[in-house]
Motif scaffolding. Sequence first.
Motif, PDB file in Angstrom:
ATOM      1  N   VAL A   7       0.832  -1.202   0.000  1.00  0.00           N
ATOM      2  CA  VAL A   7       0.000   0.000   0.000  1.00  0.00           C
ATOM      3  C   VAL A   7       0.865   1.250   0.000  1.00  0.00           C
ATOM      4  CG1 VAL A   7      -1.664   1.328   1.354  1.00  0.00           C
ATOM      5  CG2 VAL A   7      -1.994  -1.114   1.031  1.00  0.00           C
ATOM      6  N   VAL A   8       1.921   1.264   0.791  1.00  0.00           N
ATOM      7  CA  VAL A   8       2.816   2.419   0.820  1.00  0.00           C
ATOM      8  C   VAL A   8       3.481   2.598  -0.540  1.00  0.00           C
ATOM      9  CG1 VAL A   8       4.952   3.322   1.830  1.00  0.00           C
ATOM     10  CG2 VAL A   8       3.187   2.353   3.295  1.00  0.00           C
ATOM     11  N   ALA A   9       3.906   1.508  -1.168  1.00  0.00           N
ATOM     12  CA  ALA A   9       4.515   1.598  -2.496  1.00  0.00           C
ATOM     13  C   ALA A   9       3.507   2.132  -3.517  1.00  0.00           C
ATOM     14  CB  ALA A   9       5.034   0.227  -2.931  1.00  0.00           C
ATOM     15  N   LEU A  10       2.266   1.692  -3.431  1.00  0.00           N
ATOM     16  CA  LEU A  10       1.246   2.196  -4.352  1.00  0.00           C
ATOM     17  C   LEU A  10       0.973   3.678  -4.138  1.00  0.00           C
ATOM     18  CD1 LEU A  10      -1.331  -0.726  -4.454  1.00  0.00           C
ATOM     19  CD2 LEU A  10       0.083   0.109  -6.321  1.00  0.00           C
ATOM     20  N   LEU A  11       0.957   4.113  -2.887  1.00  0.00           N
ATOM     21  CA  LEU A  11       0.740   5.531  -2.620  1.00  0.00           C
ATOM     22  C   LEU A  11       1.910   6.378  -3.106  1.00  0.00           C
ATOM     23  CD1 LEU A  11      -0.962   5.481   0.883  1.00  0.00           C
ATOM     24  CD2 LEU A  11      -2.002   6.039  -1.315  1.00  0.00           C
ATOM     25  N   VAL A  12       3.122   5.865  -3.012  1.00  0.00           N
ATOM     26  CA  VAL A  12       4.279   6.587  -3.535  1.00  0.00           C
ATOM     27  C   VAL A  12       4.196   6.678  -5.054  1.00  0.00           C
ATOM     28  CG1 VAL A  12       6.788   6.449  -3.840  1.00  0.00           C
ATOM     29  CG2 VAL A  12       5.775   6.069  -1.591  1.00  0.00           C
ATOM     30  N   ILE A  13       3.773   5.606  -5.700  1.00  0.00           N
ATOM     31  CA  ILE A  13       3.622   5.603  -7.157  1.00  0.00           C
ATOM     32  C   ILE A  13       2.539   6.582  -7.592  1.00  0.00           C
ATOM     33  CG2 ILE A  13       2.888   4.174  -9.109  1.00  0.00           C
ATOM     34  CD1 ILE A  13       4.323   1.835  -7.732  1.00  0.00           C
ATOM     35  N   VAL A  14       1.502   6.725  -6.782  1.00  0.00           N
ATOM     36  CA  VAL A  14       0.391   7.611  -7.125  1.00  0.00           C
ATOM     37  C   VAL A  14       0.878   9.044  -7.353  1.00  0.00           C
ATOM     38  CG1 VAL A  14      -1.612   8.748  -6.072  1.00  0.00           C
ATOM     39  CG2 VAL A  14      -1.478   6.280  -6.145  1.00  0.00           C
ATOM     40  N   PHE A  15       1.872   9.477  -6.601  1.00  0.00           N
ATOM     41  CA  PHE A  15       2.348  10.847  -6.735  1.00  0.00           C
ATOM     42  C   PHE A  15       3.092  11.079  -8.047  1.00  0.00           C
ATOM     43  CE2 PHE A  15       1.674  10.689  -2.174  1.00  0.00           C
ATOM     44  CZ  PHE A  15       1.012  11.886  -1.974  1.00  0.00           C
ATOM     45  N   ALA A  16       3.486  10.024  -8.766  1.00  0.00           N
ATOM     46  CA  ALA A  16       4.232  10.175 -10.009  1.00  0.00           C
ATOM     47  C   ALA A  16       3.367   9.958 -11.248  1.00  0.00           C
ATOM     48  CB  ALA A  16       5.397   9.189 -10.021  1.00  0.00           C
ATOM     49  N   LEU A  17       2.097   9.678 -11.096  1.00  0.00           N
ATOM     50  CA  LEU A  17       1.227   9.379 -12.225  1.00  0.00           C
ATOM     51  C   LEU A  17       0.517  10.624 -12.742  1.00  0.00           C
ATOM     52  CD1 LEU A  17      -0.467   6.121 -10.910  1.00  0.00           C
ATOM     53  CD2 LEU A  17       1.314   6.298 -12.629  1.00  0.00           C
ATOM     54  N   PRO A  18       0.037  10.588 -13.999  1.00  0.00           N
ATOM     55  CA  PRO A  18      -0.799  11.692 -14.483  1.00  0.00           C
ATOM     56  C   PRO A  18      -2.162  11.688 -13.786  1.00  0.00           C
ATOM     57  CG  PRO A  18      -0.551  10.006 -16.172  1.00  0.00           C
ATOM     58  CD  PRO A  18       0.340   9.622 -15.027  1.00  0.00           C
ATOM     59  N   ALA A  19      -2.920  12.758 -13.983  1.00  0.00           N
ATOM     60  CA  ALA A  19      -4.145  12.995 -13.211  1.00  0.00           C
ATOM     61  C   ALA A  19      -5.166  11.868 -13.331  1.00  0.00           C
ATOM     62  CB  ALA A  19      -4.761  14.324 -13.621  1.00  0.00           C
ATOM     63  N   HIS A  20      -5.468  11.428 -14.527  1.00  0.00           N
ATOM     64  CA  HIS A  20      -6.508  10.404 -14.691  1.00  0.00           C
ATOM     65  C   HIS A  20      -6.054   9.062 -14.129  1.00  0.00           C
ATOM     66  CE1 HIS A  20      -8.131  13.580 -16.907  1.00  0.00           C
ATOM     67  NE2 HIS A  20      -8.940  12.905 -17.692  1.00  0.00           N
ATOM     68  N   ALA A  21      -4.777   8.768 -14.244  1.00  0.00           N
ATOM     69  CA  ALA A  21      -4.253   7.528 -13.678  1.00  0.00           C
ATOM     70  C   ALA A  21      -4.261   7.580 -12.155  1.00  0.00           C
ATOM     71  CB  ALA A  21      -2.839   7.272 -14.202  1.00  0.00           C
ATOM     72  N   ILE A  22      -4.061   8.773 -11.596  1.00  0.00           N
ATOM     73  CA  ILE A  22      -4.135   8.924 -10.145  1.00  0.00           C
ATOM     74  C   ILE A  22      -5.539   8.599  -9.662  1.00  0.00           C
ATOM     75  CG2 ILE A  22      -4.062  10.598  -8.259  1.00  0.00           C
ATOM     76  CD1 ILE A  22      -1.776  11.981  -9.714  1.00  0.00           C
ATOM     77  N   LEU A  23      -6.546   9.101 -10.369  1.00  0.00           N
ATOM     78  CA  LEU A  23      -7.935   8.820  -9.988  1.00  0.00           C
ATOM     79  C   LEU A  23      -8.231   7.334 -10.044  1.00  0.00           C
ATOM     80  CD1 LEU A  23     -10.796   9.664  -9.253  1.00  0.00           C
ATOM     81  CD2 LEU A  23     -11.222   9.990 -11.702  1.00  0.00           C
ATOM     82  N   VAL A  24      -7.824   6.675 -11.109  1.00  0.00           N
ATOM     83  CA  VAL A  24      -8.056   5.233 -11.238  1.00  0.00           C
ATOM     84  C   VAL A  24      -7.328   4.472 -10.131  1.00  0.00           C
ATOM     85  CG1 VAL A  24      -7.649   3.232 -12.724  1.00  0.00           C
ATOM     86  CG2 VAL A  24      -8.518   5.348 -13.705  1.00  0.00           C
ATOM     87  N   ALA A  25      -6.097   4.867  -9.842  1.00  0.00           N
ATOM     88  CA  ALA A  25      -5.327   4.202  -8.785  1.00  0.00           C
ATOM     89  C   ALA A  25      -5.978   4.416  -7.423  1.00  0.00           C
ATOM     90  CB  ALA A  25      -3.888   4.712  -8.780  1.00  0.00           C
ATOM     91  N   LEU A  26      -6.431   5.639  -7.142  1.00  0.00           N
ATOM     92  CA  LEU A  26      -7.090   5.903  -5.862  1.00  0.00           C
ATOM     93  C   LEU A  26      -8.381   5.109  -5.725  1.00  0.00           C
ATOM     94  CD1 LEU A  26      -6.710   9.711  -5.091  1.00  0.00           C
ATOM     95  CD2 LEU A  26      -5.898   7.783  -3.761  1.00  0.00           C
ATOM     96  N   LEU A  27      -9.152   5.042  -6.791  1.00  0.00           N
ATOM     97  CA  LEU A  27     -10.399   4.271  -6.730  1.00  0.00           C
ATOM     98  C   LEU A  27     -10.121   2.787  -6.514  1.00  0.00           C
ATOM     99  CD1 LEU A  27     -12.511   5.997  -9.526  1.00  0.00           C
ATOM    100  CD2 LEU A  27     -12.850   6.143  -7.057  1.00  0.00           C
ATOM    101  N   ALA A  28      -9.093   2.271  -7.195  1.00  0.00           N
ATOM    102  CA  ALA A  28      -8.756   0.854  -7.030  1.00  0.00           C
ATOM    103  C   ALA A  28      -8.251   0.562  -5.621  1.00  0.00           C
ATOM    104  CB  ALA A  28      -7.713   0.443  -8.064  1.00  0.00           C
ATOM    105  N   ILE A  29      -7.382   1.425  -5.111  1.00  0.00           N
ATOM    106  CA  ILE A  29      -6.853   1.220  -3.763  1.00  0.00           C
ATOM    107  C   ILE A  29      -7.964   1.356  -2.732  1.00  0.00           C
ATOM    108  CG2 ILE A  29      -5.265   2.120  -2.024  1.00  0.00           C
ATOM    109  CD1 ILE A  29      -3.437   2.971  -4.352  1.00  0.00           C
TER     110      ILE A  29
END
Length: 135
Positions: A7-29
């Motif tokens: 989960v920590v690794a996914l949250l760190v990755i979230v900060f490096a993604l573009p906006a729409h990918a961040i939304l998809v990642a947040l919804l999935a997590i």
Amino acid sequence: MNKLRKVVALLVIVFALPAHAILVALLAICAFALVEFFSLLDARDIPHFRVVGTLCGTALVGGTWFAAHAKFPGWHQVQPLLLCASSAAIFMRQITHRSTNRPWETMAGTLIGVVYVGFLFSFIAELLTLWGDRA
């Protein structure tokens, strides 16, 4: 401990993604965290509505994200509106479900999942949106 690292690794990755990918990642997590939370409720034999809780929690995150991006007047009032709508959806689900022996515990278990997990990720979505132009 292994899940925490993921989960920590996914949250760190979230900060490096573009906006729409961040939304998809947040919804999935968020959906994964809600399913895990409801699995913990299953382990303690606390009744809940897994599908309604997961849908309400992810709707809270998505609604907050889109409201923060739209920046319409009063967009800060979307979170309380979605929390009230989630509560109403949980209560309506309980009213239509007659075979539950412990209705108050069922509603409480579901609502705690939405508030505890969904509101946390909703806050993260709002922070990422307000962080800067790239989110």
